[in-house]
Scaffold this motif. Sequence first.
Motif, short mmCIF file in Angstrom:
data_model
loop_
_atom_site.label_atom_id
_atom_site.label_comp_id
_atom_site.label_asym_id
_atom_site.label_seq_id
_atom_site.Cartn_x
_atom_site.Cartn_y
_atom_site.Cartn_z
N GLN A 284 70.00 -46.08 10.67
CA GLN A 284 71.41 -46.76 10.82
C GLN A 284 71.33 -48.25 10.43
OE1 GLN A 284 69.89 -44.98 13.24
NE2 GLN A 284 70.66 -45.69 15.37
N ALA A 285 70.49 -48.89 10.99
CA ALA A 285 70.43 -50.33 10.51
C ALA A 285 70.18 -50.79 9.22
CB ALA A 285 69.37 -51.16 11.60
N GLU A 286 69.40 -49.77 8.60
CA GLU A 286 68.76 -50.25 7.31
C GLU A 286 70.00 -49.68 6.39
OE1 GLU A 286 66.47 -48.84 9.29
OE2 GLU A 286 64.69 -49.87 8.72
N THR A 287 70.90 -48.37 6.91
CA THR A 287 71.97 -48.17 6.14
C THR A 287 72.93 -49.15 6.25
OG1 THR A 287 71.51 -46.00 6.63
CG2 THR A 287 73.87 -46.47 6.01
N ILE A 305 75.06 -47.59 17.17
CA ILE A 305 74.34 -46.64 17.60
C ILE A 305 73.10 -47.12 17.95
CG2 ILE A 305 73.33 -44.52 16.75
CD1 ILE A 305 75.60 -44.41 14.48
N ASP A 306 72.77 -47.10 19.48
CA ASP A 306 71.69 -47.47 19.83
C ASP A 306 70.16 -46.76 19.40
OD1 ASP A 306 70.41 -49.53 21.13
OD2 ASP A 306 71.51 -49.41 22.97
N THR A 307 69.06 -47.11 19.71
CA THR A 307 68.00 -46.26 19.55
C THR A 307 67.11 -46.07 20.92
OG1 THR A 307 66.80 -48.32 19.17
CG2 THR A 307 67.53 -47.13 17.02
N ALA A 308 66.44 -45.17 21.03
CA ALA A 308 65.77 -44.69 22.28
C ALA A 308 64.06 -44.62 21.82
CB ALA A 308 66.47 -43.80 23.04
N THR A 402 64.68 -42.29 18.23
CA THR A 402 65.66 -41.47 18.02
C THR A 402 66.94 -42.47 18.07
OG1 THR A 402 66.03 -41.05 20.19
CG2 THR A 402 64.63 -39.50 19.31
N PHE A 403 68.17 -41.94 17.65
CA PHE A 403 69.26 -42.61 18.46
C PHE A 403 69.47 -42.36 19.63
CE2 PHE A 403 71.48 -38.72 16.79
CZ PHE A 403 72.22 -38.46 17.82
#
Length: 468
Positions: A284-287, A305-308, A402-403
């Motif tokens: 998502q960040a690269e997108t 949209i955070d990551t885990a 993952t998100f």
Amino acid sequence: MRQDDTQPEGGADGPGKRASAVVVGGGLAGVTSALALADAGLDVTLLEGRPRLGGLAFSFQRGELTVDNGQHVYLRCCTAYKWFLDRVEGAHLAPLQERLDVPVLDADRHRLGRLRRTALPVPLHLAASLATYPHLSLAERANVGRAALALKGLDPADPALDNQDFGSWLAAHGQSKRAIEALWDLVGVATLNAVAGDASLGLAAMVFKTGLLSEPGAADIGWARVPLGDIHDGLARKALDSAGVRTELRTRVTSISRSKNGNWRVEVPGETIEADTVVLAVAQAETHDLLPDGALDEPDRLLGIDTAPILNIHVVYDRKVLKKPFFAALGTPVQWVFDRTEASGLAQGQYLALSQSAAQDEIDAPVAALRERYLPELERLLPAAHGARVLDFFVTRERTATFAPTPGVGRLRPGARTNESGLYLAGAWTATGWPATMEGAVRSGITAARAALTALDRPHDHLFEEAA
Ligand SMILES: Cc1cc2nc3c(=O)[nH]c(=O)nc-3n(C[C@H](O)[C@H](O)[C@H](O)COP(=O)(O)OP(=O)(O)OC[C@H]3O[C@@H](n4cnc5c(N)ncnc54)[C@H](O)[C@@H]3O)c2cc1C
């Protein structure tokens, strides 16, 4: 359906020129999109920044061991990932259990329970196992049954569920702390990468309904008996090559823009590639960084949209300490343990991989601290580990595994289409309805390819059957 390269060209370009596509990102989503587009007759280029395909699910070499960055499993209900395995001719390398059977070991009470299914129809297929599950009291088991039936009645796609957390729902449905630990989180943490209190009810309902309550065999577990890279990189590359895809590794895309003639221009160091269609299959960040202005109404939502993280702890013993292929644990920080000996190529001793999901508290812990914590826990769980010599101990840390499936994440996940014609999004984090899984990644890749083919007026088959 795979189309022949000699077939007449259609789509945006008209006769004489083959419609072309660039797929950015060689994870499972990107590889899937590239295959689906090439199979429909497009001229496809796949660009991957790293020296290998497979994205977040890959292998690397450590001495004589071939190590997976993280243990990956899938379920029989993962029909899209199953399609992928078939498409790259790797299904035999990642077989499913004949029937769900998960040994669950309680470290404090030294008891072994099993989550198994029978061939009976849903929900009776799990009834016998639940009735004898030793890690819960009789009353807790009855309450679990009631909550499962209530869960079955939920619609995971209902936006109202996305705003609630699973933990509160479980508590409101009579689930004790112990039932959450010994059952709901046992499955949920591994599949959602969050404890119930941190997970969207919509995503949790999706996992439990599809996995446990759709068909008797839906939760049968499959995993690679070879290094993941053999499938996601090696076999995937072979399939892409035979489909005629030009695959470029170590090729990082720096920008995507529309040229004057309306084509897409994809910039990589030293080259500009033009194409009718672009599938952006990166995180998502690269997108967010690569999306042209206006492609999404609110691109900054992607950053919400955070990551885990997921931590894997790898231990090589000088002898066999575990007889089963895997087990899950309670009453200990250890979550799931897999025997990776054969898959890694280890000739002597035993290699165990501990898969630790929702690992926010430990993802940055020093190796020495993890060693001090986990080796005694393994001895507590596996008596044969007493006196066994540890030949190697190392960890793999995936900080953005993952998100994060937090409540409210559903409304942030975009679909495959953007505001720009010919530009599509894929990735496990897009709006697949699934948590971040291999299944979600493959689904997103297929969805993006289908959207592109529909816009190009290209015929395409339905590639996989939905689980019931
Ligand atoms: C440790 C761990 C354990 C997991 N366990 C499971 C499991 O048991 N079961 C399960 O189903 N799922 C599991 N997952 C999740 C699963 O691996 C992911 O959901 C899935 O692989 C994501 O695929 P993707 O294609 O969407 O994204 P990614 O794999 O992130 O692929 C994106 C690709 O894009 C490339 N890229 C980024 N920017 C650029 C650029 N500018 N130019 C070119 N390329 C670029 C990246 O290098 C990467 O290869 C796990 C993940 C981890 C990390």
